[in-house]
Design a protein around this motif. Structure first.
Motif, mmCIF file in Angstrom:
data_model
loop_
_atom_site.group_PDB
_atom_site.id
_atom_site.type_symbol
_atom_site.label_atom_id
_atom_site.label_comp_id
_atom_site.label_asym_id
_atom_site.label_seq_id
_atom_site.Cartn_x
_atom_site.Cartn_y
_atom_site.Cartn_z
ATOM 1 N N CYS A 5 -4.929 13.247 8.907
ATOM 2 C CA CYS A 5 -5.391 14.322 8.006
ATOM 3 C C CYS A 5 -4.406 14.598 6.876
ATOM 4 C CB CYS A 5 -5.606 15.615 8.794
ATOM 5 S SG CYS A 5 -4.061 16.462 9.186
ATOM 6 N N LEU A 6 -3.255 13.886 6.851
ATOM 7 C CA LEU A 6 -2.223 14.199 5.855
ATOM 8 C C LEU A 6 -2.732 13.958 4.433
ATOM 9 C CD1 LEU A 6 1.035 12.764 7.473
ATOM 10 C CD2 LEU A 6 0.183 15.122 7.486
ATOM 11 N N PRO A 7 -2.202 14.718 3.469
ATOM 12 C CA PRO A 7 -2.680 14.593 2.081
ATOM 13 C C PRO A 7 -2.613 13.163 1.539
ATOM 14 C CG PRO A 7 -1.257 16.499 2.309
ATOM 15 C CD PRO A 7 -1.220 15.806 3.627
ATOM 16 N N ILE A 8 -1.627 12.376 1.973
ATOM 17 C CA ILE A 8 -1.513 11.005 1.456
ATOM 18 C C ILE A 8 -2.784 10.193 1.779
ATOM 19 C CG2 ILE A 8 -0.231 10.192 3.478
ATOM 20 C CD1 ILE A 8 1.091 8.104 1.857
ATOM 21 N N TYR A 9 -3.477 10.573 2.872
ATOM 22 C CA TYR A 9 -4.697 9.844 3.268
ATOM 23 C C TYR A 9 -5.974 10.417 2.656
ATOM 24 C CZ TYR A 9 -2.122 6.865 6.436
ATOM 25 O OH TYR A 9 -1.266 5.925 6.938
ATOM 26 N N ASP A 32 3.193 17.121 14.667
ATOM 27 C CA ASP A 32 2.812 18.502 14.378
ATOM 28 C C ASP A 32 2.189 18.561 12.988
ATOM 29 O OD1 ASP A 32 3.665 19.444 16.787
ATOM 30 O OD2 ASP A 32 5.627 20.098 16.052
ATOM 31 N N GLY A 33 1.003 19.118 12.900
ATOM 32 C CA GLY A 33 0.327 19.239 11.606
ATOM 33 C C GLY A 33 -0.337 17.965 11.133
ATOM 34 N N ASP A 34 -0.268 16.922 11.934
ATOM 35 C CA ASP A 34 -0.864 15.636 11.550
ATOM 36 C C ASP A 34 -2.004 15.309 12.532
ATOM 37 O OD1 ASP A 34 -1.494 13.120 10.683
ATOM 38 O OD2 ASP A 34 0.521 12.279 10.902
ATOM 39 N N ASP A 35 -3.198 15.790 12.167
ATOM 40 C CA ASP A 35 -4.373 15.596 13.041
ATOM 41 C C ASP A 35 -4.905 14.172 12.939
ATOM 42 O OD1 ASP A 35 -4.063 18.332 13.087
ATOM 43 O OD2 ASP A 35 -5.934 18.773 12.005
ATOM 44 N N LYS A 36 -5.550 13.733 14.014
ATOM 45 C CA LYS A 36 -6.331 12.483 13.942
ATOM 46 C C LYS A 36 -7.767 12.855 13.578
ATOM 47 C CE LYS A 36 -7.601 9.890 17.721
ATOM 48 N NZ LYS A 36 -7.358 8.811 18.704
ATOM 49 N N VAL A 37 -8.322 12.173 12.569
ATOM 50 C CA VAL A 37 -9.704 12.405 12.147
ATOM 51 C C VAL A 37 -10.490 11.138 12.490
ATOM 52 C CG1 VAL A 37 -11.195 13.104 10.241
ATOM 53 C CG2 VAL A 37 -8.775 13.720 10.203
ATOM 54 N N VAL A 38 -11.633 11.313 13.151
ATOM 55 C CA VAL A 38 -12.440 10.156 13.551
ATOM 56 C C VAL A 38 -13.747 10.146 12.771
ATOM 57 C CG1 VAL A 38 -13.530 8.929 15.467
ATOM 58 C CG2 VAL A 38 -11.451 10.262 15.869
ATOM 59 N N TYR A 39 -13.987 9.037 12.089
ATOM 60 C CA TYR A 39 -15.221 8.832 11.318
ATOM 61 C C TYR A 39 -16.109 7.844 12.058
ATOM 62 C CZ TYR A 39 -12.833 11.076 7.481
ATOM 63 O OH TYR A 39 -12.163 11.981 6.707
ATOM 64 N N VAL A 40 -17.420 8.052 11.924
ATOM 65 C CA VAL A 40 -18.369 7.203 12.642
ATOM 66 C C VAL A 40 -19.516 6.824 11.715
ATOM 67 C CG1 VAL A 40 -19.904 7.072 14.651
ATOM 68 C CG2 VAL A 40 -17.822 8.430 14.783
ATOM 69 N N LYS A 41 -19.972 5.574 11.853
ATOM 70 C CA LYS A 41 -21.182 5.153 11.127
ATOM 71 C C LYS A 41 -22.021 4.260 12.035
ATOM 72 C CE LYS A 41 -22.697 2.961 6.822
ATOM 73 N NZ LYS A 41 -22.245 2.473 5.506
ATOM 74 N N ARG A 42 -23.330 4.551 12.074
ATOM 75 C CA ARG A 42 -24.274 3.674 12.775
ATOM 76 C C ARG A 42 -24.617 2.524 11.839
ATOM 77 N NH1 ARG A 42 -25.842 4.643 18.161
ATOM 78 N NH2 ARG A 42 -27.747 3.509 17.655
ATOM 79 N N VAL A 43 -24.557 1.309 12.363
ATOM 80 C CA VAL A 43 -24.900 0.176 11.500
ATOM 81 C C VAL A 43 -26.259 -0.415 11.853
ATOM 82 C CG1 VAL A 43 -22.538 -0.424 10.893
ATOM 83 C CG2 VAL A 43 -23.556 -1.433 12.930
ATOM 84 N N THR A 44 -26.923 0.138 12.855
ATOM 85 C CA THR A 44 -28.297 -0.268 13.158
ATOM 86 C C THR A 44 -29.154 0.976 13.274
ATOM 87 O OG1 THR A 44 -27.898 -0.201 15.521
ATOM 88 C CG2 THR A 44 -27.641 -2.336 14.435
ATOM 89 N N GLY A 45 -30.446 0.821 13.038
ATOM 90 C CA GLY A 45 -31.351 1.960 13.071
ATOM 91 C C GLY A 45 -31.735 2.383 14.474
ATOM 92 N N SER A 81 0.829 -1.210 0.000
ATOM 93 C CA SER A 81 0.000 0.000 0.000
ATOM 94 C C SER A 81 0.862 1.259 0.000
ATOM 95 C CB SER A 81 -0.956 0.010 1.199
ATOM 96 O OG SER A 81 -0.268 0.406 2.362
ATOM 97 N N GLY A 82 2.065 1.154 0.597
ATOM 98 C CA GLY A 82 2.967 2.304 0.659
ATOM 99 C C GLY A 82 2.473 3.382 1.619
ATOM 100 N N PHE A 83 1.442 3.062 2.415
ATOM 101 C CA PHE A 83 0.845 4.050 3.307
ATOM 102 C C PHE A 83 1.405 3.992 4.724
ATOM 103 C CE2 PHE A 83 -3.032 6.191 1.614
ATOM 104 C CZ PHE A 83 -2.876 5.793 0.294
ATOM 105 N N PHE A 84 2.002 2.877 5.067
ATOM 106 C CA PHE A 84 2.308 2.689 6.482
ATOM 107 C C PHE A 84 3.817 2.745 6.735
ATOM 108 C CE2 PHE A 84 -1.685 0.572 5.486
ATOM 109 C CZ PHE A 84 -2.533 1.223 6.375
ATOM 110 N N ARG A 85 4.166 3.246 7.949
ATOM 111 C CA ARG A 85 5.573 3.299 8.332
ATOM 112 C C ARG A 85 6.064 1.871 8.572
ATOM 113 N NH1 ARG A 85 3.569 6.842 12.317
ATOM 114 N NH2 ARG A 85 4.013 5.153 13.751
ATOM 115 N N PRO A 86 7.375 1.630 8.418
ATOM 116 C CA PRO A 86 7.897 0.273 8.617
ATOM 117 C C PRO A 86 7.542 -0.301 10.000
ATOM 118 C CG PRO A 86 9.569 1.657 7.612
ATOM 119 C CD PRO A 86 8.408 2.559 7.928
#
Ligand SMILES: CC(C)(COP(=O)(O)OP(=O)(O)OC[C@H]1O[C@@H](n2cnc3c(N)ncnc32)[C@H](O)[C@@H]1OP(=O)(O)O)[C@@H](O)C(=O)NCCC(=O)NCCS
Length: 168
Positions: free
Chosen positions: A125-129, A153-166, A29-34
């Motif tokens: 939040c980095l552009p690669i993501y 520094d400059g690398d925020d954590k972004v949290v996404y959420v989805k409800r899977v039940t009504g 993927s080339g996305f992750f650090r070693p």
């Protein structure tokens, strides 16, 4: 081009070749650090060694017998209905062919079946993501929180959420 369903196998059981396959997926993927690679591999090894006692759940997709996409998720400790998606990745050679979406839908189905209500996903939040964030938004995950300078520094954590039940 999308992968035809007849060439695809979806499974939730971890098999002995999965740790090595996941290592390849993650590296490709080339996305992750070693230092992140062994963390992903260990989680899969744990699932193979301990089964459901590991506390982790998995979805794998094989194409023509080769494991090329996967996700690892689990109930967040000390919560009753909240699940964390720890890892999701598609092998670079198979990206953009609809496999990530199928993996995510399978995760959502599995969480609902396990009695879970909500899935949380954390990313950077980095552009690669940017493609990764687009992928979550496309799959109806909502950005619910942002923690400034969380990873660096400059690398925020972004949290996404989805409800899977009504129900609420
Ligand atoms: C994020 C990831 C898992 C998506 O898997 P994928 O197999 O490439 O995704 P899919 O082909 O199923 O795409 C599903 C949808 O997301 C959207 N999407 C995927 N990649 C996108 C991109 N680069 N830009 C915009 N949208 C994108 C597509 O619109 C697609 O919808 P469609 O059905 O209209 O085509 C994969 O790209 C990946 O492994 N990325 C690197 C690792 C990573 O970031 N993992 C998450 C952090 S743990």
């Amino acid at each position: 081009m999308k992968i035809a369903p007849e060439n695809m196998t979806i499974r939730t059981r971890v098999i002995s070749t999965d740790p090595a396959a996941v290592e390849q997926i993650i590296i490709s993927s080339g996305f992750f650090r070693p230092d992140e690679v062994p963390v992903a591999v260990e989680l899969v090894q744990e699932g193979f060694d301990k089964g459901t006692d590991s506390g982790y759940e998995y979805v794998f997709i094989e194409v023509d017998g080769r494991t090329v996409a996967y996700a690892c998720f689990g109930l967040i400790p000390c919560t009753l209905f909240s699940y964390d998606l720890y890892w999701i990745a598609t092998h670079e050679d198979f990206r953009g062919k609809g496999l990530g979406k199928i993996v995510l839908l399978e995760v959502e189905k599995a969480v609902a079946k396990l009695g879970g209500k909500t899935i949380y996903i954390e990313t950077s939040c980095l552009p690669i993501y940017e493609p990764t964030r687009a992928f979550y938004l496309k799959n109806e995950y909502l950005e619910k929180a942002r923690f400034e300078d969380f990873y660096n520094d400059g690398d925020d954590k972004v949290v996404y959420v989805k409800r899977v039940t009504g129900d609420r």
